[in-house]
Design an enzyme around this catalytic site. Sequence first.
Site, PDB file in Angstrom:
ATOM      1  N   HIS A  17       0.745  -1.287   0.066  1.00  0.00           N
ATOM      2  CA  HIS A  17       0.189  -0.142   0.035  1.00  0.00           C
ATOM      3  C   HIS A  17       0.840   1.431   0.036  1.00  0.00           C
ATOM      4  CE1 HIS A  17      -2.656   3.136   1.699  1.00  0.00           C
ATOM      5  NE2 HIS A  17      -3.543   2.368   1.171  1.00  0.00           N
ATOM      6  N   LYS A 172      -5.798  -4.240   0.178  1.00  0.00           N
ATOM      7  CA  LYS A 172      -6.508  -3.778   1.510  1.00  0.00           C
ATOM      8  C   LYS A 172      -7.564  -5.098   1.735  1.00  0.00           C
ATOM      9  CE  LYS A 172      -7.610   0.633   2.119  1.00  0.00           C
ATOM     10  NZ  LYS A 172      -8.275   1.863   2.028  1.00  0.00           N
ATOM     11  N   ASP A 245      -1.872   5.862  -6.322  1.00  0.00           N
ATOM     12  CA  ASP A 245      -2.332   6.728  -5.198  1.00  0.00           C
ATOM     13  C   ASP A 245      -1.027   7.213  -4.465  1.00  0.00           C
ATOM     14  OD1 ASP A 245      -3.769   8.344  -3.680  1.00  0.00           O
ATOM     15  OD2 ASP A 245      -4.690   6.450  -2.502  1.00  0.00           O
ATOM     16  N   ARG A 251       0.136   7.661   7.875  1.00  0.00           N
ATOM     17  CA  ARG A 251      -1.350   7.763   7.421  1.00  0.00           C
ATOM     18  C   ARG A 251      -2.145   6.736   8.063  1.00  0.00           C
ATOM     19  NH1 ARG A 251      -2.233  11.021   1.865  1.00  0.00           N
ATOM     20  NH2 ARG A 251      -1.487   9.242   1.101  1.00  0.00           N
ATOM     21  N   LYS A 252      -1.624   5.608   8.545  1.00  0.00           N
ATOM     22  CA  LYS A 252      -2.286   4.370   8.543  1.00  0.00           C
ATOM     23  C   LYS A 252      -2.178   4.040  10.435  1.00  0.00           C
ATOM     24  CE  LYS A 252      -4.196   3.385   4.821  1.00  0.00           C
ATOM     25  NZ  LYS A 252      -4.233   4.985   4.461  1.00  0.00           N
TER      26      LYS A 252
END
Length: 392
Positions: A17, A172, A245, A251-252
Amino acid sequence: MSRQNYTFTSESVSEGHPDKVCDRISDAILDALIAEDPLARVACETFATTNRVVIGGEVGLTDQAKLAEYMERIPDIARACIRDIGYEQDKFHWDTVEITNLLHEQSAHIAQGVTGERGDEGAGDQGIMFGYATNETPEMMPAPILFAHAVLKRLAEARKSGEASVLGPDAKSQFSVRYENGKPVGVTSVVLSHQHLDPSLSSGDVRAIVEPYIRDVLPEGWLRGDTEWWVNPTGTFVIGGPDGDAGLTGRKIIVDTYGGAAPHGGGAFSGKDPTKVDRSAAYASRYLAKNVVAAGLADRCTVQLSYAIGVAKPLSIYVDTHGTGKMDEAAIEAAIPKAMDLTPRGIRTHLDLNRPIYERTAAYGHFGRAPDADGGFSWERTDLAEALQRGL
C-alpha cells in the site's frame, strides 16, 4: 455494562500500500541510523508518488560530522525496500524511481528539550498514548484487526514465493466480525481489494485465487453461507502502489494499532526514534495493558499515558478495564509506576528499544506479534505480570 452481541469491523493494508511503502522506507532509514549510532535521534518522513520518492525530516547523531556520510546511503536503503516489497511497474520501479533526500540536522531547540536543562532526558514531544489488550484472542488483540493483518501477510507470502505470482504488492482487507456474549464467533463480511498483474482477470477470478488463503487463516466455521464477499468490488485493479495513489508516512495509525477497537492519541510511529513518546510510550502502553490482562487483572484493558516535551515523568496514568476488572482500576494505576519506570529513558531501557528493530513493524501491525529473539516486538512480552500483581 458493555454490549455483548454486535458486529465490529477493522481494516488492514498490505506492505505494498502506498502509505506502507513510505512507512517501510522511514523505518528502514531509522534502523540504519540506529545500527550505526544507538542514540541517534530520527524523525524521518517519506512521500511517494508516480516515479518519485521524497524523504525529509531531522537527524541528530552523537557525532554529527558523520551525517553527510550516512546520507549517501539513503537512496540505496529506499530502493532496497521498494525492491523487497515487489514494485517493478513502469511508473514505480525500484531501480528507476527518482529519490530525493532532504533529511537534515535535528533542531537544536528540540534537542535541548529532550536532553533537559539538568541533563535528565525529557519526552521528545507532548501528547497522549493509548495501549489496549483483550483476552478474546491468544495474541490479546481484537479479532477483526488481527485477522485482517494475517490474511494480507499470508497473501504476501504466497505472492513472493511464486504460489500466487499473479498478485501485485498493493492490497487492502476488511473483516466485519460478529460477537456473541462478548466473544468473536464469525465473519459477516469479507472485503478484499488486491492488485493483480493480469488485466484480463475478473473479480471472480481474483476471488478464486485469494479465497483459499482467507479460509486458511480464519478460524474454522467463521465463514458461513451467509457471509458477504466483496473481492475487488470496483473491478480491475492493475495500477497499484504510489503510481495509483500517493503515499505518506504515518497515515495508517489505526491499521498500525487496534483497528479502531481502542482510542488513539493521534501520533504516528514510523520513522521516529524511541525518544519520541509517540512511539515508545505507545509501545509501553500496549505492554502494560497486555500484562494487566496476562496477570488476570482484567479481561480487557486500556492504558493511557501523557507527556510534556522536555519533562521526563508521565503527567498521568489512566486505566480502564471496561467493566471486566478483578481489581479496582485506581489500584492498577498505582501499581503501574511501581512495576515500570515510565520516563522515556526508563521505557527505552526496559524494552531495549535502542536497536535496529523497526523496519519489521512497518506492515501488518505493531501489536499482536511474537517477540523476536533479537529484541524486536519486546513490548509484546508478558514478563511484567508478576510485578504488577506484587504492586497491588
